[in-house]
Design an enzyme around this catalytic site. Sequence first.
Site, PDB file in Angstrom:
ATOM      1  N   ASP A  29       0.629  -1.125   0.143  1.00 23.28           N
ATOM      2  CA  ASP A  29      -0.219   0.058  -0.115  1.00 23.28           C
ATOM      3  C   ASP A  29       0.771   1.385   0.010  1.00 23.28           C
ATOM      4  O   ASP A  29       2.111   1.203   0.518  1.00 23.28           O
ATOM      5  CB  ASP A  29      -0.764   0.232   1.262  1.00 23.28           C
ATOM      6  CG  ASP A  29      -2.010  -0.889   1.066  1.00 23.28           C
ATOM      7  OD1 ASP A  29      -2.079  -1.910   0.125  1.00 23.28           O
ATOM      8  OD2 ASP A  29      -3.091  -0.680   1.999  1.00 23.28           O
ATOM      9  N   ASP A  30       0.193   2.630  -0.583  1.00 22.26           N
ATOM     10  CA  ASP A  30       0.621   3.705  -0.257  1.00 22.26           C
ATOM     11  C   ASP A  30       1.749   4.160  -1.210  1.00 22.26           C
ATOM     12  O   ASP A  30       2.378   5.299  -0.977  1.00 22.26           O
ATOM     13  CB  ASP A  30       1.220   3.895   1.276  1.00 22.26           C
ATOM     14  CG  ASP A  30      -0.112   3.791   2.178  1.00 22.26           C
ATOM     15  OD1 ASP A  30      -1.292   3.810   1.723  1.00 22.26           O
ATOM     16  OD2 ASP A  30       0.163   3.688   3.449  1.00 22.26           O
ATOM     17  N   HIS A  80      -5.994   2.671  -4.454  1.00 20.85           N
ATOM     18  CA  HIS A  80      -6.013   2.894  -2.879  1.00 20.85           C
ATOM     19  C   HIS A  80      -6.564   4.651  -2.705  1.00 20.85           C
ATOM     20  O   HIS A  80      -5.790   5.293  -1.827  1.00 20.85           O
ATOM     21  CB  HIS A  80      -4.681   2.966  -2.560  1.00 20.85           C
ATOM     22  CG  HIS A  80      -4.365   2.740  -0.903  1.00 20.85           C
ATOM     23  ND1 HIS A  80      -5.540   1.979  -0.297  1.00 20.85           N
ATOM     24  CD2 HIS A  80      -3.465   3.098  -0.155  1.00 20.85           C
ATOM     25  CE1 HIS A  80      -5.260   1.941   1.136  1.00 20.85           C
ATOM     26  NE2 HIS A  80      -3.834   2.610   1.072  1.00 20.85           N
ATOM     27  N   HIS A  84      -5.874   9.606  -0.401  1.00 24.73           N
ATOM     28  CA  HIS A  84      -5.841   8.639   0.831  1.00 24.73           C
ATOM     29  C   HIS A  84      -6.733   9.273   2.103  1.00 24.73           C
ATOM     30  O   HIS A  84      -5.872   9.485   3.020  1.00 24.73           O
ATOM     31  CB  HIS A  84      -4.352   8.568   1.280  1.00 24.73           C
ATOM     32  CG  HIS A  84      -4.072   7.235   1.974  1.00 24.73           C
ATOM     33  ND1 HIS A  84      -4.134   7.389   3.546  1.00 24.73           N
ATOM     34  CD2 HIS A  84      -3.982   6.098   1.710  1.00 24.73           C
ATOM     35  CE1 HIS A  84      -3.575   6.201   4.066  1.00 24.73           C
ATOM     36  NE2 HIS A  84      -3.735   5.338   2.759  1.00 24.73           N
ATOM     37  N   HIS A 175       3.781  -2.037   3.225  1.00 22.69           N
ATOM     38  CA  HIS A 175       3.703  -0.920   2.615  1.00 22.69           C
ATOM     39  C   HIS A 175       4.893  -0.612   1.790  1.00 22.69           C
ATOM     40  O   HIS A 175       6.079  -0.828   2.370  1.00 22.69           O
ATOM     41  CB  HIS A 175       3.331   0.301   3.630  1.00 22.69           C
ATOM     42  CG  HIS A 175       2.012   0.011   4.338  1.00 22.69           C
ATOM     43  ND1 HIS A 175       1.907  -0.883   5.286  1.00 22.69           N
ATOM     44  CD2 HIS A 175       1.032   0.849   4.043  1.00 22.69           C
ATOM     45  CE1 HIS A 175       0.712  -0.654   5.699  1.00 22.69           C
ATOM     46  NE2 HIS A 175       0.119   0.259   5.184  1.00 22.69           N
TER      47      HIS A 175
END
EC number: 3.5.1.104
Length: 213
Positions: A29-30, A80, A84, A175
Site C-alpha cells: 500500500d501507499d 488506493h 488517501h 507498505h
Amino acid sequence: MLLRKELEPTGYVTWEVPNNEKIIAITFDDGPDPTYTPQVLDLLRQYKAEATFFMIGFRVQRNPYLVKQVLKEGHEIGNHTMNHLYASNSSDEKLENDILDGKKFFEKWVKEPLLFRPPGGYINDAVFKTAKEAGYQTVLWSWHQDPRDWANPGVESIVNHVVKNAKSGDIVLLHDGGNDRSQTVAALAKILPELKKQGYRFVTVSELLRYKH
C-alpha cells in the site's frame, strides 16, 4: 463503520481466500515510492513472486514510470484512492470523489482487474456503495497478516508475524510508500525465501480471487 460480519456476505469485500493450493497474495500500500518500490520489485523478481500494489493517485502522478515498471514485471495495481482520505474522518462526498477520481486516474493504466482498497481498511456506507457501483472488488487483508510494518516495529517483528501466521489463501498487508520503508524491504528479503521454502507460491490478488467460492 461497517463490520466484517455485515460486509463479507455481500461478496464484494475480501479478507482472504482459504484454499488448499499453498498460495499467498502479498500486497503493498501507499506507493509508488521512488526509493522503496524499485527495491521491492528487485526482490519480487529474485524470488519469482507476483504481487499487488494498491497505489495512491497523487503518488502515481509524481512517479508514473514506476507504474509502468510494476505492470511490466507482471504485477497488478489497485486503486488506493486519489488522496488517501479516511472514511473515519471525511465527508461522504469527499470519500466518493476520492475513490472515483482514483478510478478515472488508474484507468489510464489498467482496465482490469478492478481492485480497490480503502485507506486504513475503513468502510462506511458511502465507501461500500461507491466502490460497488464503480464495479470494484474491495480487497482488505487477513486479520492475522497485518505486521504493522508502517510503524517500523523492527525487521524481525515483521518477518515473524508474516511467516509464523502464514496460511494458504492469505492476503498480506505491507507498505512500499508513505514513509521510511527500509524495514519492510529488509523483512521482505527474509519473508520470500522462507515462505518459498515452505512451499508457498506468491500470486496476485486477482489470481487468488479465482479460488473464491
